[in-house]
Scaffold this active site. Structure first.
Site, PDB file in Angstrom:
ATOM      1  N   THR A  52       0.824  -1.217   0.000  1.00 18.14           N
ATOM      2  CA  THR A  52       0.000   0.000   0.000  1.00 18.14           C
ATOM      3  C   THR A  52       0.854   1.262   0.000  1.00 18.14           C
ATOM      4  OG1 THR A  52      -1.499   1.272   1.419  1.00 18.14           O
ATOM      5  CG2 THR A  52      -0.121  -0.311   2.528  1.00 18.14           C
ATOM      6  N   ASP A  53       0.284   2.335  -0.537  1.00 18.90           N
ATOM      7  CA  ASP A  53       0.978   3.632  -0.495  1.00 18.90           C
ATOM      8  C   ASP A  53       1.099   4.165   0.935  1.00 18.90           C
ATOM      9  OD1 ASP A  53      -1.691   4.286  -0.036  1.00 18.90           O
ATOM     10  OD2 ASP A  53      -1.747   5.946  -1.479  1.00 18.90           O
ATOM     11  N   GLU A  54       0.296   3.583   1.867  1.00 17.45           N
ATOM     12  CA  GLU A  54       0.319   4.108   3.241  1.00 17.45           C
ATOM     13  C   GLU A  54       1.661   3.885   3.924  1.00 17.45           C
ATOM     14  OE1 GLU A  54      -3.019   3.575   5.785  1.00 17.45           O
ATOM     15  OE2 GLU A  54      -4.457   3.819   4.149  1.00 17.45           O
ATOM     16  N   TYR A  62      -1.636  -0.284  11.183  1.00 14.94           N
ATOM     17  CA  TYR A  62      -1.835  -0.987   9.904  1.00 14.94           C
ATOM     18  C   TYR A  62      -0.664  -0.737   8.959  1.00 14.94           C
ATOM     19  CZ  TYR A  62      -3.252  -1.478   5.025  1.00 14.94           C
ATOM     20  OH  TYR A  62      -3.269  -1.771   3.687  1.00 14.94           O
ATOM     21  N   LYS A  95       2.254  -3.242   7.398  1.00 12.34           N
ATOM     22  CA  LYS A  95       2.488  -3.442   5.954  1.00 12.34           C
ATOM     23  C   LYS A  95       3.943  -3.080   5.615  1.00 12.34           C
ATOM     24  CE  LYS A  95      -0.059  -4.536   3.133  1.00 12.34           C
ATOM     25  NZ  LYS A  95      -0.540  -5.863   2.622  1.00 12.34           N
TER      26      LYS A  95
HETATM   27  P1  NAD Z   1      -9.916  -7.112   2.723  1.00  9.51           P
HETATM   28  O1  NAD Z   1      -9.876  -6.801   4.179  1.00  9.51           O
HETATM   29  O2  NAD Z   1     -11.149  -6.833   1.957  1.00  9.51           O
HETATM   30  O3  NAD Z   1      -9.592  -8.660   2.496  1.00  9.51           O
HETATM   31  C1  NAD Z   1      -8.560  -9.319   3.181  1.00  9.51           C
HETATM   32  C2  NAD Z   1      -8.744 -10.829   2.985  1.00  9.51           C
HETATM   33  O4  NAD Z   1      -7.635 -11.485   3.640  1.00  9.51           O
HETATM   34  C3  NAD Z   1     -10.034 -11.384   3.614  1.00  9.51           C
HETATM   35  O5  NAD Z   1     -10.675 -12.263   2.714  1.00  9.51           O
HETATM   36  C4  NAD Z   1      -9.532 -12.125   4.849  1.00  9.51           C
HETATM   37  O6  NAD Z   1     -10.338 -13.238   5.226  1.00  9.51           O
HETATM   38  C5  NAD Z   1      -8.139 -12.575   4.406  1.00  9.51           C
HETATM   39  N1  NAD Z   1      -7.281 -12.803   5.557  1.00  9.51           N
HETATM   40  C6  NAD Z   1      -7.091 -11.993   6.636  1.00  9.51           C
HETATM   41  N2  NAD Z   1      -6.248 -12.567   7.507  1.00  9.51           N
HETATM   42  C7  NAD Z   1      -5.854 -13.746   6.953  1.00  9.51           C
HETATM   43  C8  NAD Z   1      -4.974 -14.780   7.374  1.00  9.51           C
HETATM   44  N3  NAD Z   1      -4.319 -14.733   8.564  1.00  9.51           N
HETATM   45  N4  NAD Z   1      -4.788 -15.840   6.548  1.00  9.51           N
HETATM   46  C9  NAD Z   1      -5.446 -15.925   5.361  1.00  9.51           C
HETATM   47  N5  NAD Z   1      -6.316 -14.982   4.925  1.00  9.51           N
HETATM   48  C10 NAD Z   1      -6.506 -13.912   5.727  1.00  9.51           C
HETATM   49  O7  NAD Z   1      -8.654  -6.371   2.109  1.00  9.51           O
HETATM   50  P2  NAD Z   1      -8.511  -5.625   0.695  1.00  9.51           P
HETATM   51  O8  NAD Z   1      -8.990  -4.245   0.825  1.00  9.51           O
HETATM   52  O9  NAD Z   1      -9.036  -6.514  -0.360  1.00  9.51           O
HETATM   53  O10 NAD Z   1      -6.902  -5.553   0.592  1.00  9.51           O
HETATM   54  C11 NAD Z   1      -6.158  -6.635   0.031  1.00  9.51           C
HETATM   55  C12 NAD Z   1      -4.684  -6.299   0.076  1.00  9.51           C
HETATM   56  O11 NAD Z   1      -4.445  -5.108  -0.677  1.00  9.51           O
HETATM   57  C13 NAD Z   1      -4.138  -6.027   1.457  1.00  9.51           C
HETATM   58  O12 NAD Z   1      -2.851  -6.590   1.541  1.00  9.51           O
HETATM   59  C14 NAD Z   1      -4.065  -4.517   1.570  1.00  9.51           C
HETATM   60  O13 NAD Z   1      -3.060  -4.112   2.453  1.00  9.51           O
HETATM   61  C15 NAD Z   1      -3.759  -4.159   0.127  1.00  9.51           C
HETATM   62  N6  NAD Z   1      -4.219  -2.832  -0.316  1.00  9.51           N
HETATM   63  C16 NAD Z   1      -5.503  -2.445  -0.110  1.00  9.51           C
HETATM   64  C17 NAD Z   1      -5.947  -1.202  -0.599  1.00  9.51           C
HETATM   65  C18 NAD Z   1      -7.373  -0.742  -0.420  1.00  9.51           C
HETATM   66  O14 NAD Z   1      -7.674   0.403  -0.745  1.00  9.51           O
HETATM   67  N7  NAD Z   1      -8.289  -1.562   0.062  1.00  9.51           N
HETATM   68  C19 NAD Z   1      -5.047  -0.371  -1.275  1.00  9.51           C
HETATM   69  C20 NAD Z   1      -3.714  -0.797  -1.450  1.00  9.51           C
HETATM   70  C21 NAD Z   1      -3.327  -2.036  -0.979  1.00  9.51           C
HETATM   71  O1  DAU Z   2      -4.121   4.042   0.592  1.00  6.03           O
HETATM   72  C1  DAU Z   2      -4.388   2.669   0.560  1.00  6.03           C
HETATM   73  C2  DAU Z   2      -5.165   2.269   1.795  1.00  6.03           C
HETATM   74  O2  DAU Z   2      -6.475   2.790   1.640  1.00  6.03           O
HETATM   75  C3  DAU Z   2      -5.189   0.762   2.016  1.00  6.03           C
HETATM   76  O3  DAU Z   2      -3.895   0.312   2.267  1.00  6.03           O
HETATM   77  C4  DAU Z   2      -6.110   0.392   3.184  1.00  6.03           C
HETATM   78  O4  DAU Z   2      -6.227  -1.014   3.292  1.00  6.03           O
HETATM   79  C5  DAU Z   2      -7.481   0.992   2.921  1.00  6.03           C
HETATM   80  O5  DAU Z   2      -8.320   0.732   4.036  1.00  6.03           O
HETATM   81  C6  DAU Z   2      -7.382   2.493   2.679  1.00  6.03           C
HETATM   82  O6  DAU Z   2      -6.999   3.192   3.885  1.00  6.03           O
HETATM   83  P1  DAU Z   2      -7.710   4.577   4.332  1.00  6.03           P
HETATM   84  O7  DAU Z   2      -7.563   4.709   5.787  1.00  6.03           O
HETATM   85  O8  DAU Z   2      -7.267   5.694   3.476  1.00  6.03           O
HETATM   86  O9  DAU Z   2      -9.238   4.207   3.901  1.00  6.03           O
HETATM   87  P2  DAU Z   2     -10.634   4.445   4.640  1.00  6.03           P
HETATM   88  O10 DAU Z   2     -11.683   4.060   3.651  1.00  6.03           O
HETATM   89  O11 DAU Z   2     -10.695   3.832   5.989  1.00  6.03           O
HETATM   90  O12 DAU Z   2     -10.668   6.012   4.822  1.00  6.03           O
HETATM   91  C7  DAU Z   2     -10.541   6.896   3.711  1.00  6.03           C
HETATM   92  C8  DAU Z   2     -10.573   8.316   4.236  1.00  6.03           C
HETATM   93  O13 DAU Z   2     -11.878   8.599   4.731  1.00  6.03           O
HETATM   94  C9  DAU Z   2      -9.636   8.561   5.405  1.00  6.03           C
HETATM   95  O14 DAU Z   2      -9.122   9.876   5.299  1.00  6.03           O
HETATM   96  C10 DAU Z   2     -10.525   8.445   6.636  1.00  6.03           C
HETATM   97  C11 DAU Z   2     -11.856   8.950   6.127  1.00  6.03           C
HETATM   98  N1  DAU Z   2     -13.059   8.326   6.735  1.00  6.03           N
HETATM   99  C12 DAU Z   2     -13.146   6.976   6.762  1.00  6.03           C
HETATM  100  C13 DAU Z   2     -14.257   6.366   7.300  1.00  6.03           C
HETATM  101  C14 DAU Z   2     -14.350   4.843   7.367  1.00  6.03           C
HETATM  102  C15 DAU Z   2     -14.083   9.138   7.197  1.00  6.03           C
HETATM  103  O15 DAU Z   2     -14.005  10.380   7.152  1.00  6.03           O
HETATM  104  N2  DAU Z   2     -15.190   8.545   7.720  1.00  6.03           N
HETATM  105  C16 DAU Z   2     -15.316   7.173   7.817  1.00  6.03           C
HETATM  106  O16 DAU Z   2     -16.352   6.667   8.343  1.00  6.03           O
END
Ligand code: NAD
Ligand code: DAU
Length: 357
Positions: free
Chosen positions: A137-139, A163, A167
């Site tokens: 992730t970019d985070e 988190y 990562k």
């Molecule tokens: P998600 O939370 O929707 O899904 C995570 C999945 O991993 C779930 O199906 C869960 O059951 C499985 N999991 C969790 N713990 C596990 C374990 N111990 N063993 C096996 N499986 C397990 O997550 P997502 O949003 O789909 O993100 C997927 C990946 O992409 C993550 O690595 C996250 O860091 C990365 N990522 C997410 C975003 C985003 O915006 N959501 C952006 C950049 C990178």
């Molecule tokens: O940048 C990539 C990341 O983006 C991934 O690595 C993470 O897995 C993914 O969860 C996401 O992280 P963020 O913290 O940026 O996403 P989130 O949707 O939780 O929040 C987006 C923005 O919105 C953040 O600035 C917090 C704000 N927010 C979030 C929630 C859930 C609110 O203002 N209200 C809310 O209820």
């Protein structure tokens, strides 16, 4: 783009019942007919077998897909699985992914994201897996001021939340296994995803379903924080491009070229579903809240031929439509009924390794 011969054959996708992982499984089923895919997932709260219910049975019958329930942090189980299945490649999505949950309790994040990645790397190394893509992730870069240039792959790692710290730890491990053990590891770092099958705890799906139900729309702080939004299909295409054409030991950033303030996103969603902006509530800010993310993806464009294909306007409109058309999916998440399908799948998924022999 250089196609490596390492990627045909049998691939392990971890976390394939979650949001991005299930979209990636769909992409491979649609566009890589020669590959056999194994989906390993622990089925935590974030997993939803309904994400793949319309495509998995036919793919399974055709011998192209199977599900294994398992914990990436369980070393014996992973060693056994890798020895039995002889994977050619791994795309590692499994993680605890929600920042707010990591603030409430960091332990599952360290266990799954750090220990789980180390366990998988060891299992993959021992079994001679030819390519390992670690999805990050970019985070991990921390955050930016309004006038700072976007993150490049050379930006120092400076995570803010438990988190992103977990990562960052997993990224360092993946790259260390390349340097120390010569493993063919590629790390990808993407910005905020949105699209179908996203669990409604993240900003965009939470705001869509709350607005549809007339519930309050909680905006942290003053809603000034900026995220760069990318449609999940664009991210999945980036991971596939990295898997097939990335260079071992390298990091690739992916972004959507769509920076938006949170308040603007929430207002647009309210308008798109026909809800009143009066539902917006400014609530206590997230501790350590990252101000702004922005991604420079010039390296992915130059080396992988990748660029995001959807604008935020198109992607958000399609996503709002998907949540409107798939009320049953998110209503079953909201009322907890989706766990029933997870329990059903879990009961037969335990036999996956045995069945592979
Ligand atoms: P998600 O939370 O929707 O899904 C995570 C999945 O991993 C779930 O199906 C869960 O059951 C499985 N999991 C969790 N713990 C596990 C374990 N111990 N063993 C096996 N499986 C397990 O997550 P997502 O949003 O789909 O993100 C997927 C990946 O992409 C993550 O690595 C996250 O860091 C990365 N990522 C997410 C975003 C985003 O915006 N959501 C952006 C950049 C990178
Ligand atoms: O940048 C990539 C990341 O983006 C991934 O690595 C993470 O897995 C993914 O969860 C996401 O992280 P963020 O913290 O940026 O996403 P989130 O949707 O939780 O929040 C987006 C923005 O919105 C953040 O600035 C917090 C704000 N927010 C979030 C929630 C859930 C609110 O203002 N209200 C809310 O209820």
């Amino acid at each position: 783009m250089v196609k490596t011969s390492t990627t045909a054959g049998r691939i392990l996708v971890t976390g394939g019942m979650g949001f991005i992982g299930s979209n990636f499984v769909r992409l491979l089923l649609a566009e890589r007919p020669g590959w056999e895919m194994w989906n390993l997932d622990l089925l935590t709260y974030a997993a939803n077998p309904e994400n793949l219910a319309d495509v998995a049975p036919a793919a399974e019958a055709a011998g192209r897909y199977r599900f294994v329930r398992g914990d990436v942090a369980d070393p014996e189980r992973m060693a056994e699985l890798f020895r039995a299945a002889r994977f050619d490649a791994v795309a590692h999505f499994a993680a605890e992914s929600h920042v707010d949950r990591s603030i409430a309790s960091a332990a599952p994040f360290v266990r799954t994201n750090v220990v789980g990645t180390q366990v998988l790397l060891d299992a993959a190394r021992e079994a001679g897996v030819r390519r390992f893509v670690h999805v990050s992730t970019d985070e991990v870069y921390g955050d930016l001021e309004a006038d700072e240039p976007a993150f490049t792959e050379a930006t120092p790692i400076r995570p803010s939340s438990p988190y992103s710290a977990s990562k960052a730890g997993s990224d360092h491990l993946a790259l260390a296994y390349h340097r120390t053990h010569g493993m063919d590891v590629v790390v990808t770092r993407c910005s905020n995803n949105y699209g179908p099958y996203q669990f409604p705890e993240k900003l965009i799906p939470l705001m869509i379903v709350n607005a549809l139900e007339g519930h309050p729309l909680p905006v942290y702080g003053r809603g000034e924080n900026v995220r760069d939004w990318i449609h999940v299909e664009d991210h999945c295409r980036g991971v596939l491009a990295a898997l097939e054409g990335g260079r071992g030991g390298e990091v690739y950033n992916f972004g959507g070229a769509s920076e938006r303030r949170n308040l603007e996103v929430v207002r647009r969603i309210a308008r798109a579903v026909g809800a009143s902006e009066e539902l917006i509530r400014f609530v206590t800010d997230r501790p350590g809240h990252d101000r702004r993310y922005a991604i420079d993806f010039a390296k992915a464009r130059a080396e992988l031929g990748w660029t995001p294909s959807r604008t935020f306007d198109e992607g958000l409109e399609a996503t709002v439509r998907w949540y409107l058309d798939n009320r049953g999916w998110w209503q079953r998440v909201r009322d907890g009924a989706y766990r029933t399908s997870a329990e059903m799948i879990a009961s037969w998924g335990e036999t996956g390794v045995e069945a592979a022999r």
